[in-house]
Scaffold this motif. Sequence first.
Motif, PDB file in Angstrom:
ATOM      1  N   VAL A   6       1.201  -1.739  -0.181  1.00  0.00           N
ATOM      2  CA  VAL A   6      -0.314   0.095  -0.067  1.00  0.00           C
ATOM      3  C   VAL A   6       0.839   0.936  -0.241  1.00  0.00           C
ATOM      4  N   THR A   7       0.475   2.543  -0.442  1.00  0.00           N
ATOM      5  CA  THR A   7       0.611   4.011  -0.678  1.00  0.00           C
ATOM      6  C   THR A   7      -0.399   4.898   0.568  1.00  0.00           C
ATOM      7  N   VAL A   8       0.758   5.693   1.605  1.00  0.00           N
ATOM      8  CA  VAL A   8       0.713   6.300   1.720  1.00  0.00           C
ATOM      9  C   VAL A   8       0.549   8.235   1.334  1.00  0.00           C
ATOM     10  N   LEU A   9      -0.122   8.837   0.924  1.00  0.00           N
ATOM     11  CA  LEU A   9       0.693   9.927   0.463  1.00  0.00           C
ATOM     12  C   LEU A   9       0.129  11.194   1.821  1.00  0.00           C
ATOM     13  N   GLY A  10       1.041  11.686   1.948  1.00  0.00           N
ATOM     14  CA  GLY A  10       1.091  12.560   3.196  1.00  0.00           C
ATOM     15  C   GLY A  10       1.757  12.084   4.705  1.00  0.00           C
ATOM     16  N   ALA A  11       2.347  12.484   5.154  1.00  0.00           N
ATOM     17  CA  ALA A  11       2.642  11.103   6.604  1.00  0.00           C
ATOM     18  C   ALA A  11       2.506  11.914   7.710  1.00  0.00           C
ATOM     19  N   GLY A  12       1.603  13.302   7.789  1.00  0.00           N
ATOM     20  CA  GLY A  12       1.536  13.852   9.123  1.00  0.00           C
ATOM     21  C   GLY A  12       0.795  13.367   9.825  1.00  0.00           C
ATOM     22  N   ALA A  17      -0.363   7.435  11.282  1.00  0.00           N
ATOM     23  CA  ALA A  17      -1.258   6.981  12.059  1.00  0.00           C
ATOM     24  C   ALA A  17      -1.627   6.219  10.969  1.00  0.00           C
ATOM     25  N   LEU A  18      -2.310   6.189  10.396  1.00  0.00           N
ATOM     26  CA  LEU A  18      -2.736   4.654   8.610  1.00  0.00           C
ATOM     27  C   LEU A  18      -1.509   4.196   8.692  1.00  0.00           C
ATOM     28  N   ALA A  19      -0.143   4.567   7.852  1.00  0.00           N
ATOM     29  CA  ALA A  19       0.756   4.045   7.424  1.00  0.00           C
ATOM     30  C   ALA A  19       1.188   2.923   8.852  1.00  0.00           C
ATOM     31  N   GLY A  20       0.859   4.264  10.346  1.00  0.00           N
ATOM     32  CA  GLY A  20       1.380   2.687  11.030  1.00  0.00           C
ATOM     33  C   GLY A  20      -0.156   1.740  10.942  1.00  0.00           C
ATOM     34  N   ALA A  21      -1.317   1.765  10.779  1.00  0.00           N
ATOM     35  CA  ALA A  21      -1.629   1.058  11.044  1.00  0.00           C
ATOM     36  C   ALA A  21      -1.232  -0.007   9.851  1.00  0.00           C
ATOM     37  N   TYR A  27       1.324  -4.849   5.784  1.00  0.00           N
ATOM     38  CA  TYR A  27       1.266  -4.662   4.577  1.00  0.00           C
ATOM     39  C   TYR A  27       2.626  -3.939   4.552  1.00  0.00           C
ATOM     40  N   ARG A  28       3.214  -4.039   3.484  1.00  0.00           N
ATOM     41  CA  ARG A  28       4.334  -3.696   2.777  1.00  0.00           C
ATOM     42  C   ARG A  28       3.699  -1.942   2.658  1.00  0.00           C
ATOM     43  N   THR A  29       4.821  -0.930   3.055  1.00  0.00           N
ATOM     44  CA  THR A  29       3.787   0.669   3.497  1.00  0.00           C
ATOM     45  C   THR A  29       4.973   1.520   2.689  1.00  0.00           C
ATOM     46  N   HIS A  30       4.216   2.112   2.062  1.00  0.00           N
ATOM     47  CA  HIS A  30       5.635   2.913   0.988  1.00  0.00           C
ATOM     48  C   HIS A  30       4.743   4.658   1.228  1.00  0.00           C
ATOM     49  N   ALA A  40      10.765   9.825   7.886  1.00  0.00           N
ATOM     50  CA  ALA A  40      11.766   9.198   9.161  1.00  0.00           C
ATOM     51  C   ALA A  40      11.722   8.041   9.798  1.00  0.00           C
ATOM     52  N   PRO A  41      10.808   9.040  10.493  1.00  0.00           N
ATOM     53  CA  PRO A  41       9.843   7.509  11.688  1.00  0.00           C
ATOM     54  C   PRO A  41       8.938   6.738  11.235  1.00  0.00           C
ATOM     55  N   LEU A  42       8.495   6.627   9.803  1.00  0.00           N
ATOM     56  CA  LEU A  42       8.141   5.967   9.133  1.00  0.00           C
ATOM     57  C   LEU A  42       9.139   4.828   8.819  1.00  0.00           C
ATOM     58  N   LEU A  43      10.310   5.244   8.544  1.00  0.00           N
ATOM     59  CA  LEU A  43      10.942   4.538   7.746  1.00  0.00           C
ATOM     60  C   LEU A  43      11.656   3.244   9.233  1.00  0.00           C
TER      61      LEU A  43
END
Length: 65
Positions: A6-12, A17-21, A27-30, A40-43
């Motif tokens: 999945v790809t999440v656009l925007g890391a506010g 929160a969505l990418a972390g979930a 999921y392989r998360t981009h 950086a925290p999501l990386l």
Amino acid sequence: MIKESVTVLGAGSMGSALAGAFLAAGYRTHVWNRTHARTAPLLRAGATAHPDIADAIAASRCTSC
Ligand SMILES: NC(=O)c1ccc[n+]([C@@H]2O[C@H](COP(=O)([O-])OP(=O)(O)OC[C@H]3O[C@@H](n4cnc5c(N)ncnc54)[C@H](OP(=O)(O)O)[C@@H]3O)[C@@H](O)[C@H]2O)c1
């Protein structure tokens, strides 16, 4: 089990929160964010951070549709 990408656009707040979930659900998360440093925290949490939005979108393109 690794699921689809999945790809999440925007890391506010919302995007992070969505990418972390997605990461927590396996999921392989981009991710892409206008201010790349903010990914950086999501990386560190296991996401793949893309400086280029097109690359981020292509990374989880549906291969069967
Ligand atoms: N947080 C919540 O609980 C919540 C609840 C319901 C709805 N929402 C809605 O969800 C949306 C995001 O909220 P948030 O809390 O995540 O906000 P936020 O933490 O301030 O994040 C804003 C995001 O939008 C990006 N952005 C802003 N202007 C942009 C532009 N011109 N081009 C590209 N990216 C841009 C920011 O990128 P940069 O890092 O580069 O600035 C950042 O990724 C808002 O519409 C908000 O009303 C939020």
